[in-house]
Design a protein around this motif. Structure first.
Motif, short mmCIF file in Angstrom:
data_model
loop_
_atom_site.label_atom_id
_atom_site.label_comp_id
_atom_site.label_asym_id
_atom_site.label_seq_id
_atom_site.Cartn_x
_atom_site.Cartn_y
_atom_site.Cartn_z
N ILE A 266 0.86 -1.18 0.00
CA ILE A 266 0.00 0.00 0.00
C ILE A 266 0.89 1.23 0.00
O ILE A 266 1.90 1.29 0.70
CB ILE A 266 -0.91 0.02 1.24
CG1 ILE A 266 -1.77 -1.24 1.29
CG2 ILE A 266 -1.80 1.25 1.22
CD1 ILE A 266 -2.59 -1.35 2.53
N SER A 267 0.53 2.19 -0.78
CA SER A 267 1.28 3.45 -0.80
C SER A 267 0.30 4.58 -0.92
O SER A 267 -0.83 4.41 -1.37
CB SER A 267 2.27 3.48 -1.96
OG SER A 267 1.56 3.46 -3.19
N LEU A 268 0.74 5.73 -0.48
CA LEU A 268 -0.07 6.92 -0.67
C LEU A 268 -0.20 7.22 -2.15
O LEU A 268 0.64 6.83 -2.95
CB LEU A 268 0.55 8.11 0.06
CG LEU A 268 0.53 8.03 1.60
CD1 LEU A 268 1.22 9.25 2.18
CD2 LEU A 268 -0.88 7.93 2.12
N TRP A 293 -4.83 6.37 -0.91
CA TRP A 293 -3.95 5.20 -1.07
C TRP A 293 -4.07 4.67 -2.49
O TRP A 293 -5.14 4.71 -3.09
CB TRP A 293 -4.36 4.09 -0.09
CG TRP A 293 -3.71 4.23 1.25
CD1 TRP A 293 -2.81 5.15 1.63
CD2 TRP A 293 -3.95 3.39 2.39
NE1 TRP A 293 -2.46 4.98 2.94
CE2 TRP A 293 -3.14 3.90 3.44
CE3 TRP A 293 -4.74 2.28 2.64
CZ2 TRP A 293 -3.12 3.32 4.70
CZ3 TRP A 293 -4.72 1.70 3.90
CH2 TRP A 293 -3.90 2.20 4.92
#
Length: 925
Positions: A266-268, A293
């Motif tokens: 998961i990443s912004l 996200w």
């Protein structure tokens, strides 16, 4: 003896009852109590008590009488009976009332022995009580309590009413009843409240059930993915949208799973990595989280807006995670960002090739799996002129650009011919010519002219979807804006810098090239020659054969001159039958003359017009740098003078410019001194030429034009002294004098009661480059108390192009101070449209040289029309200078010009005459 007073007074009491009793019974040893009497000593009621006094031998010696005042009984009554509203009486054993209280003298001595109450007391025990009605005036029931005194023959009777006796009990009973009633009422009230509360609880329970069902329905039907997470980071519940988000078929595949197991990467949304545990920990601590996200979903980035908030459900603290699909918004943001980038490139004046290449990259980036190219179309004839695209193999774009526009060959050519989108069918020439499938869309102008074709390769088997069509529409719009704006700029630039009849550069472009040549010559100590050519007898051809024949001759002469000159030389059309030549980079001083003679020979060769042979000649003047001038203006002027000398010498000849330098220097020095003196003596006067609204004919302002009221030579025009002021550095003082005089005249205009709009004042290049210009201007208008809104300053294109950023800053500051700006002599100088639209100017003034020959000259008419259209698109007002005929005015009105000035309305006049002119114009309206 007595104790009543001293000295003792003898009083006879022998007649008193109590005394007679003692006297009549001398042997009696009992105490005798008489009925109450008034004391003969002090007049008070007393109770007499008497007894015999005996000696040892029993002989009576005398008697002792005591008198008890009734005040004693009053105190006794107040103490024990008054508060109870009771009666206290003392009876003798014989039934005689001795004392009765509350005191009533009428009852004293009353015989009550025959009453039933007295008889009952007499017969009764020593003490007792009973109910009776006899010893009460109102015959109300009373209680009697009595006691017989042991030592005295008296009975004390205490009488009180029955209702008074029962009153405390009645009050206690009433209080008990009230209390019981209150308790009963309270119980009833509590019962009602309890029933209501029970009903409310039932309703609340029903409401909770309904809400739970409603929220469950919302929870289940929500398009946003909703998940409940416990403190162990485990999923405890989710809605159907969450199953779709995580690509699972039932809740069991999620419930009980750890958060990190289902979302390992998961990443912004901005690409920055962020630990999920940290976000969850902050949310569980009560700090709600809202962020974007990005996660991979089937290998494709999927964007979500995530909300994490804490909630207590079934006495357990859970985390509510809401995932909202923001892919459409992100796509729109990326599209908008790309569009803004391309629009910025367009507004920044970047060339056509890089902008169109960026558009094709935009399509490739937002539509993976596709490639695109733009084929430019020649607007004059049906052929492609170039191909621009991204991600194509070497030589592919060249091959595409060489395609012929023939019906049914490729989708590109069909899109041009049909002016409609052409979708590939997967077969035919298009498929054979290029790999994969190709569909094409024409890029049209507002008038339907085909500018280019957008071709997309590797489309899906079916028709393009809505997302791809949106991208294609955006790309077509951007490409159309780019191509049309660049073509328009090229067209305007060509109109402004080239002669439409001959195709040669015009005087404007020639002046620019001459400036560059002079700058280069100054640096490298080279020579520059200027040749001014005027055709001899050309007027006869126009008058004899007509203007069409004359135009044909001019084109032929231009072609001959081009063939005669060297590649390094430049020839321009100066207007009509005049030409100017730039001879750059020569060493032999005679070389300009040799070139001029070759041009004479070319011009002298015969022409055939309508089968008839005609012959022209030419007069050529030559001026050289540095001998005959250091500026383009000086060289052109001197070459023009030399050309006129050639005509005066018999035409068809060449003349070099020459002058007596000493004489010229002395005259110039004298004029400089006199001009300096004229500025100090304020010999300069201002004449005003009105500016007129083309549509209404109303005076909208005026241009302030300086004149020198020379004491010897009379009124001199600016052409005779402005160049001198520029060269000698007097232009700054002269300009401030013009501003001061104009401000003084504006004040007079106000006093005269006329409304003249803004007064325009010309600024020179030297003034505009003076860092103190704005401060000096503000000082003048403050001294004269003139509103800056009353003034407009005219500048030329060349003044602002040397240092455009610095010029724009000064112009913006002038606008902030309240002045307005106009571009003067528009079209005669060089300017970049990218800069021009940044200039904070309110209007442009078309130079008189373009107005002179409209509407007869199609070249000038096209230039004027183009300038008006361009200025209007930039939100600028257009003013035409030098209007002298009604035909010119009508043409300008048809073109959409806003204002004009010129001799057709009025020549420049003095301030007093201008006031009269304004009043007359106002009256005429």
């Amino acid at each position: 003896m007595t104790t009543f007073e001293d000295p003792m007074v003898k009083i006879d009491i022998s007649d008193r009852t109590h005394v007679r009793q003692i006297i009549n019974d001398p042997a009696s040893r009992t105490v005798h109590i008489g009925p109450p009497v008034k004391s003969r000593y002090d007049g008070k009621w007393v109770l007499p008590v008497s007894r015999n006094i005996h000696g040892r031998d029993g002989t009576r010696l005398g008697m002792l009488c005591a008198y008890l005042t009734l005040d004693y009984f009053d105190e006794y009554y107040h103490r024990i009976a008054e508060s109870r509203k009771a009666t206290v009486s003392v009876h003798s054993d014989e039934g005689i009332v001795m004392i009765d209280w509350p005191f009533d003298a009428r009852r004293l001595g009353e015989d009550i022995s025959a009453t039933a109450s007295a008889i009952r007391i007499q017969a009764g025990p020593r003490e007792g009580f009973f109910e009776s009605v006899e010893m009460n005036d109102n015959a109300a029931p009373v209680f009697l309590a009595y006691r017989k005194l042991a030592a005295l023959p008296l009975t004390v009777v205490y009488t009180y009413r029955l209702d008074e006796a029962l009153l405390p009990w009645q009050q206690r009973t009433s209080n008990r009843l009230l209390f019981s009633g209150a308790i009963t009422g309270l119980i009833l009230l509590l019962t009602l409240l309890l029933l209501q509360h029970i009903r409310r609880l039932h309703r609340f329970e029903e409401h909770l059930v309904a809400n739970e069902n409603r929220y469950r329905m919302l929870y289940e039907s929500a398009t946003d993915a909703i998940l409940l997470i416990n403190r162990r980071r485990e999923y405890v519940d989710c809605n159907p949208a969450a199953l779709i988000l995580f690509d699972v078929t039932n809740k069991n595949q999620l419930v009980g799973k750890h958060f990190d197991d289902t979302m390992p990467s998961i990443s912004l949304a901005d690409g920055k990595q962020h630990a999920p545990d940290k976000l969850i920990a902050l949310a569980l601590d009560g700090q709600s989280q809202l962020f974007e996200w990005a996660m991979l979903r089937r290998g494709v980035p999927f964007f979500n807006e995530v909300t994490l908030s804490r909630a207590r459900i079934n006495n357990e603290e859970l985390l509510v995670a809401v995932f909202r699909d923001i892919n459409a918004r992100k796509r729109a943001e990326r599209l908008q960002e790309s569009q803004n980038q391309i629009l910025h490139m367009i507004s920044a004046g970047i060339g056509l090739q890089p902008i169109v290449h960026t558009i094709t990259q935009f399509l490739a980036r937002h539509a993976p799996g596709t490639r695109s190219m733009v084929l430019l179309v020649d607007t004059g004839r049906p052929r492609f002129t170039g191909a621009i695209g991204a991600n194509f193999a070497t030589g592919f774009l060249d091959s595409a650009a060489r395609l012929e526009i023939i019906d049914h060959t490729t989708t590109m050519s069909e899109a041009v011919l049909t002016r409609a989108p052409v979708m590939s069918t997967g077969s035919g020439a298009s498929a054979a010519a290029f790999p994969g499938r190709c569909s094409s869309w024409p890029i049209l102008t507002q008038r339907g002219q085909v500018l280019a074709v957008l071709s997309i390769f590797h489309l899906p088997e079916d028709r393009p979807g809505s997302d791809l069509m949106q991208l294609i529409d955006i790309a077509i719009d951007l490409a159309g804006i780019t191509i049309e704006s660049r073509y328009a700029e090229q067209h305007i630039r060509r109109l402004a810098h080239y002669d439409e009849l001959t195709g040669l550069p015009n005087r404007v472009l020639y002046s620019q090239q001459l400036d560059k040549a002079l700058l280069h010559a100054q640096r490298h100590a080279r020579q520059v020659g200027v040749l001014f050519i005027d055709l001899d007898r050309f007027k006869n051809i126009n008058e004899t054969f007509g203007h069409d024949a004359g135009d044909s001759v001019l084109r032929e002469v231009s072609s001959r001159f081009l063939d005669t000159l060297r590649p390094s030389d430049l020839i321009a059309c100066a207007g009509g039958d005049e030409f100017i030549v730039l001879v750059d980079g020569y060493d032999d001083p005679l070389e300009p003359g040799d070139i001029a003679r070759c041009l004479l020979q070319a011009a002298s060769r015969p022409f055939t017009i309508n089968g008839q042979e005609c012959q022209l000649g030419a007069s050529i003047g030559i001026a050289t740098f540095p001998q005959d001038g250091n500026t383009a203006q000086a060289l052109l002027k001197n070459a023009d003078i030399a050309m006129h000398r050639a005509k005066d010498a018999g035409k068809n000849s060449v003349q070099y410019y020459s002058i007596d330098m000493h004489t010229h220097s002395v005259e110039r020095l004298a004029l400089e001194v006199r001009l300096q003196r004229a500025i100090g003596r304020r010999e300069l006067v201002i004449h005003y030429q009105p500016k007129i609204d083309v549509t209404t004919g109303r005076i909208t302002g005026a241009e302030a034009l300086v004149r020198w009221n020379h004491p010897e030579r009379g009124l001199l025009y600016p052409t005779e002294f402005i160049d001198l002021a520029e060269d000698t550095g007097l232009i700054g003082a002269l300009g401030m004098l013009v501003l001061d005089t104009t401000c003084a005249d504006i004040h007079e205009f106000r006093l005269a009661g006329i409304e003249v709009g803004r007064i325009a004042i010309n600024l020179s290049g030297s003034q505009f480059n003076d860092s103190r210009l704005l401060d000096n201007m503000l000082q003048v208008i403050r001294t004269r108390q003139v509103d800056p809104c009353s003034l407009e300053f005219e500048i030329t294109e060349g003044m602002v192009m040397h240092k455009p950023e610095q010029a724009i800053a000064l112009m913006e500051e002038m606008i902030r101070q309240g002045f307005t700006l106009a571009i003067d002599d528009f079209g005669t100088g060089y300017s970049s449209l990218a800069y021009l639209k940044r200039f904070p100017v309110g209007s442009v003034k078309i130079d008189k040289s373009f107005i002179n020959d409209i509407p007869d000259d199609p070249n000038d008419s096209a230039i004027v029309r183009a300038i008006i259209v361009m200025a209007r698109s930039l939100g600028m007002k257009v003013v035409a200078e030098g209007v002298e005929t009604r035909t010119q005015l009508a043409t300008l009105e048809a073109f959409g010009c806003d204002e004009y000035q010129g001799y057709f309305f009025s020549k420049p006049v003095a301030a007093a005459d201008f006031i009269a002119l304004a009043r007359h114009a106002a009256t005429a309206r």
